[in-house]
Design an enzyme around this catalytic site. Structure first.
Site, PDB file in Angstrom:
ATOM      1  N   GLU A   1       0.836  -1.202   0.000  1.00 17.75           N
ATOM      2  CA  GLU A   1       0.000   0.000   0.000  1.00 17.75           C
ATOM      3  C   GLU A   1       0.870   1.251   0.000  1.00 17.75           C
ATOM      4  OE1 GLU A   1      -0.186   2.071   2.878  1.00 17.75           O
ATOM      5  OE2 GLU A   1      -0.221   0.774   4.653  1.00 17.75           O
TER       6      GLU A   1
ATOM      7  N   ARG B   1       0.708  -2.618  12.265  1.00 19.65           N
ATOM      8  CA  ARG B   1      -0.043  -3.475  11.351  1.00 19.65           C
ATOM      9  C   ARG B   1      -0.459  -2.747  10.074  1.00 19.65           C
ATOM     10  NH1 ARG B   1      -0.912  -8.198  13.668  1.00 19.65           N
ATOM     11  NH2 ARG B   1      -2.399  -8.847  12.050  1.00 19.65           N
TER      12      ARG B   1
ATOM     13  N   CYS C   1       7.817  -1.256  -1.836  1.00 17.60           N
ATOM     14  CA  CYS C   1       8.999  -2.120  -1.924  1.00 17.60           C
ATOM     15  C   CYS C   1      10.118  -1.765  -0.965  1.00 17.60           C
ATOM     16  CB  CYS C   1       9.521  -2.145  -3.357  1.00 17.60           C
ATOM     17  SG  CYS C   1      10.250  -0.583  -3.935  1.00 17.60           S
TER      18      CYS C   1
ATOM     19  N   HIS D   1      13.017   0.346  -7.521  1.00 17.48           N
ATOM     20  CA  HIS D   1      12.415  -0.873  -6.979  1.00 17.48           C
ATOM     21  C   HIS D   1      13.459  -1.708  -6.259  1.00 17.48           C
ATOM     22  CE1 HIS D   1       9.611  -4.011  -6.279  1.00 17.48           C
ATOM     23  NE2 HIS D   1      10.355  -4.891  -6.925  1.00 17.48           N
TER      24      HIS D   1
ATOM     25  N   ASP E   1      10.973 -11.136  -3.634  1.00 18.73           N
ATOM     26  CA  ASP E   1      10.403  -9.798  -3.776  1.00 18.73           C
ATOM     27  C   ASP E   1       8.983  -9.811  -3.218  1.00 18.73           C
ATOM     28  OD1 ASP E   1       9.510  -7.308  -4.466  1.00 18.73           O
ATOM     29  OD2 ASP E   1       9.828  -7.528  -6.618  1.00 18.73           O
TER      30      ASP E   1
END
Length: 280
Positions: free
Chosen positions: A39, A64, A69, A107, A122
């Site tokens: 998210e 939580r 990435c 990334h 990943d």
């Protein structure tokens, strides 16, 4: 086990004792995908993203929340190191949208050495994220619980591809050179602040469950897939319904004093996205 590792395993629902084995690597990878959603809410709120070990731990494990990435694979790298794996982060260039020019390195992925063999992991590429580690080997189809992947070579670089509608789609290109914390900070800053960054203009979420179910969210539109087929598709009527779905569908924590966010905060940023969806 350390308190960090104990808390992480509770977060992902892993009840076994981890060891340096392919079985553990696969199990941790899949459970992470299922428990900690991808998210970008902090980018759109906007809240600055802290890439320190403690910052990532507090957000993704204690509060939580989820993340993208730099956070997801940063956390997973720390976990694997504490278990005893030999692992380091690499950086890649996202090419899934076929950009006309080569994009920057934004990334983060992981390179793992296991029994003398290199593997790629990943847990942070959104809806097309790997849900199992794959061998760093060119040209072979590799199955994961949520799809087929393969690696190709481009000179000294590697390209990860996934099977999509009977063809291979490139996801990102990466190199094997040593990366440093400053490189992740720079890539994260670009991703969160560059005016045309995709993450600044859409609410994006995804979660991959161990039974093969994939859940995705783009702004107000939710889709649930299984084995490549759409099981459910709906557009939430308002931000209140969306706010509830973040918690019930994706298991997102929203009440933490530092990393939580209110319905009113979400309403403030989603107003513009609702207008965009109506025009689309």
């Amino acid at each position: 086990m350390t308190p960090f590792l104990t808390a992480y395993l509770q977060r992902i629902g892993w009840t076994q004792t981890p060891d340096v084995s392919l079985e553990t690597l696969r199990g941790l990878h899949l459970h992470h995908n299922g428990a900690i959603p991808f998210e970008n809410i902090d980018v759109i709120l906007p809240h600055e993203i802290d890439l320190s070990d403690e910052g990532i731990f507090q957000k993704l494990v204690v509060a939580r929340r989820g993340g993208y990435c730099f956070e997801q694979n940063g956390l997973f790298e720390r976990v694997l190191k504490e278990v005893g794996f030999t692992v380091r982060s690499l950086l890649g260039r996202v090419i899934i949208a076929d950009p006309p020019d080569m994009p920057p390195r934004t990334h983060r992925i992981l390179l793992i050495q296991l029994a003398g063999e290199p593997w790629i992991a990943d847990v942070g590429f959104g809806g097309q994220s790997l849900t199992a580690p794959i061998r760093l080997q060119e040209g072979i189809e590799q199955a994961t619980p949520h799809g087929l992947y393969r690696l190709q070579r481009n000179g000294d670089d590697w390209i990860l591809q996934f099977r999509h509608h009977e063809r291979w789609q490139s996801m990102y290109q990466f190199e094997m050179g040593q990366q440093y914390q400053a490189d992740f900070v720079m890539g994260n800053f670009h991703t969160a602040h560059w005016p045309t960054s995709h993450f600044r203009h859409h609410l994006l979420m995804s979660r991959h469950l161990p039974d093969g179910v994939k859940q995705t969210l783009t702004n107000f539109h939710f889709t649930q897939w299984q084995h490549g087929q759409v099981q459910e598709s709906q557009t939430f009527a308002d931000v209140a319904a969306l706010y509830e779905a973040l918690q019930t569908r994706f298991g997102l924590g929203v009440s933490d004093a530092r990393h939580g966010f209110s319905l009113q905060q979400l309403e403030a940023v989603m107003a513009g996205f609702a207008q965009h969806d109506e025009k689309a």
